[in-house]
Write an enzyme that holds these catalytic residues in place. Structure first.
Site, PDB file in Angstrom:
ATOM      1  N   HIS A  77       1.020  -3.149  -7.828  1.00 13.86           N
ATOM      2  CA  HIS A  77       0.928  -2.908  -6.386  1.00 13.86           C
ATOM      3  C   HIS A  77       2.235  -2.395  -5.790  1.00 13.86           C
ATOM      4  CE1 HIS A  77      -1.679  -6.330  -7.594  1.00 13.86           C
ATOM      5  NE2 HIS A  77      -2.582  -5.572  -7.013  1.00 13.86           N
ATOM      6  N   GLU A 129       0.550  -4.369  -1.806  1.00 12.59           N
ATOM      7  CA  GLU A 129       0.911  -2.944  -1.766  1.00 12.59           C
ATOM      8  C   GLU A 129       1.529  -2.572  -0.426  1.00 12.59           C
ATOM      9  OE1 GLU A 129      -0.989   1.501  -1.726  1.00 12.59           O
ATOM     10  OE2 GLU A 129      -2.145  -0.012  -2.837  1.00 12.59           O
ATOM     11  N   CYS A 198      -6.043   6.830  -3.472  1.00  9.57           N
ATOM     12  CA  CYS A 198      -5.986   7.332  -4.844  1.00  9.57           C
ATOM     13  C   CYS A 198      -7.344   7.843  -5.322  1.00  9.57           C
ATOM     14  CB  CYS A 198      -5.417   6.274  -5.779  1.00  9.57           C
ATOM     15  SG  CYS A 198      -6.618   5.105  -6.396  1.00  9.57           S
TER      16      CYS A 198
END
Length: 319
Positions: A77, A129, A198
């Site tokens: 993360h 994150e 992502c």
């Protein structure tokens, strides 16, 4: 046995960043022997973490919990910049398993900061994150927004000198709404060259959307603290699944809630191994006459290299 069609999302499960992070822990144990310390769960999945713990990984939440003479690994993360700096100061052997796609966001934030821009981060407060990305810049340089309503409450230093970044595991649809609100309020705000969310998050959400019209219920295999897994449940519910549930493994399935279902979709978050998908399929086969259908919306062939320190001889001590 009652007939039931299981629709299996593809892609599902491990992404390249998770695959790399797990390999990093396994290779570190192989290179330096057990124990190897890992700051925070390497990825958000109990099955994976327990498996690595059995091999000799020790999971901690702070550098103070790591003995100075053992290697420490930072989770996929990402971590605030101060953490590796402190590990350096203590002369600790460390390996950074931050997903390269998260590192890309860190580099982006740093570049904008050096150009004198204040950052807006779209993310979830308290998620590792988000903490890691916000921790790349000095206090106050990253403003966090979680919802479109938060955009209206922002008080930037200079509305004309802003850029935005996002957590990599968010809902594509939710984020689009927040980005639109940011651009409406701050027309000069600078966005990323390429989407921060992502490829794996996007692909898994697309597969669920494609599957949703065919199914009565959706099961997402993943951990309760896995952001991308929880987003898959939300995407399923929003795409018309009458029942969408997060389960860690087969034992968590609420069979009564599935009574009457004739078509069930199965997917897995980016940190859930395929072994848990197989376990869930076997549990259905024990109760129903199952027909399998795969719903493929993308083919993934991304691979990330492990840090050089793990590919070198025993004399290497830094990543």
């Amino acid at each position: 046995m009652t007939p039931l069609t299981l629709y299996l999302a593809a892609p599902r499960g491990f992404c390249a960043g998770v695959d790399r992070a797990i390999k990093i822990v396994e290779m570190a144990i192989e290179k330096w022997g057990a124990p190897v310390y890992v700051r925070h769960e390497i990825v958000h999945n109990k099955f994976v973490v327990d498996g690595l713990r059995d091999k000799g990984a020790v999971f901690v939440e702070d550098l103070d919990d790591c003995p100075p003479d053992r290697p420490v690994i930072f989770s996929a993360h990402g971590v605030p910049k101060a953490i590796p700096a402190e590990a350096e100061r203590r002369r600790m052997v460390y390996v950074d398993a931050t997903c390269p796609l998260v590192s890309k966001v860190h580099i982006e934030a740093d570049r904008h900061h050096r150009n004198g821009l204040q950052m807006v981060m779209i993310g979830h407060a308290g998620h590792p994150e988000t903490i890691g990305t916000m921790g790349q810049l000095p206090e106050g340089e990253v403003l966090l927004v979680e919802t479109e309503a938060d955009v209206g409450r922002l008080e930037p230093r200079d509305p004309a000198r802003l850029a935005f970044i996002t957590q990599t595991t968010l809902s594509v649809d939710d984020t689009a709404g927040i980005v639109a609100a940011l651009k409406a309020r701050f027309p000069e705000i600078i966005g990323p060259h390429k989407e921060d969310i992502c490829y794996a998050t996007t692909n898994r959400q697309q597969a669920v959307k494609a599957m949703a019209p065919k199914i009565d219920a959706l099961l997402v295999i993943g951990a309760p603290n896995s952001s991308n897994s929880r987003r898959l449940v939300e995407v399923g519910a929003r795409s018309g699944c009458g029942y969408a549930q997060l389960v860690q493994r087969a034992a968590d399935i609420d069979w009564r809630a599935l009574e009457g279902a004739r078509a069930v979709g199965i997917t897995a978050g980016a940190s859930a191994p395929e072994a848990l998908v197989e376990e869930v399929i076997d549990a259905f086969r024990a109760r129903y006459a199952v027909t399998m259908q795969e719903v493929t919306t993308a083919v993934e062939n991304v691979e990330f290299k492990v840090p050089r320190v793990l590919r070198e001889g025993p004399e290497a001590v830094r990543a």
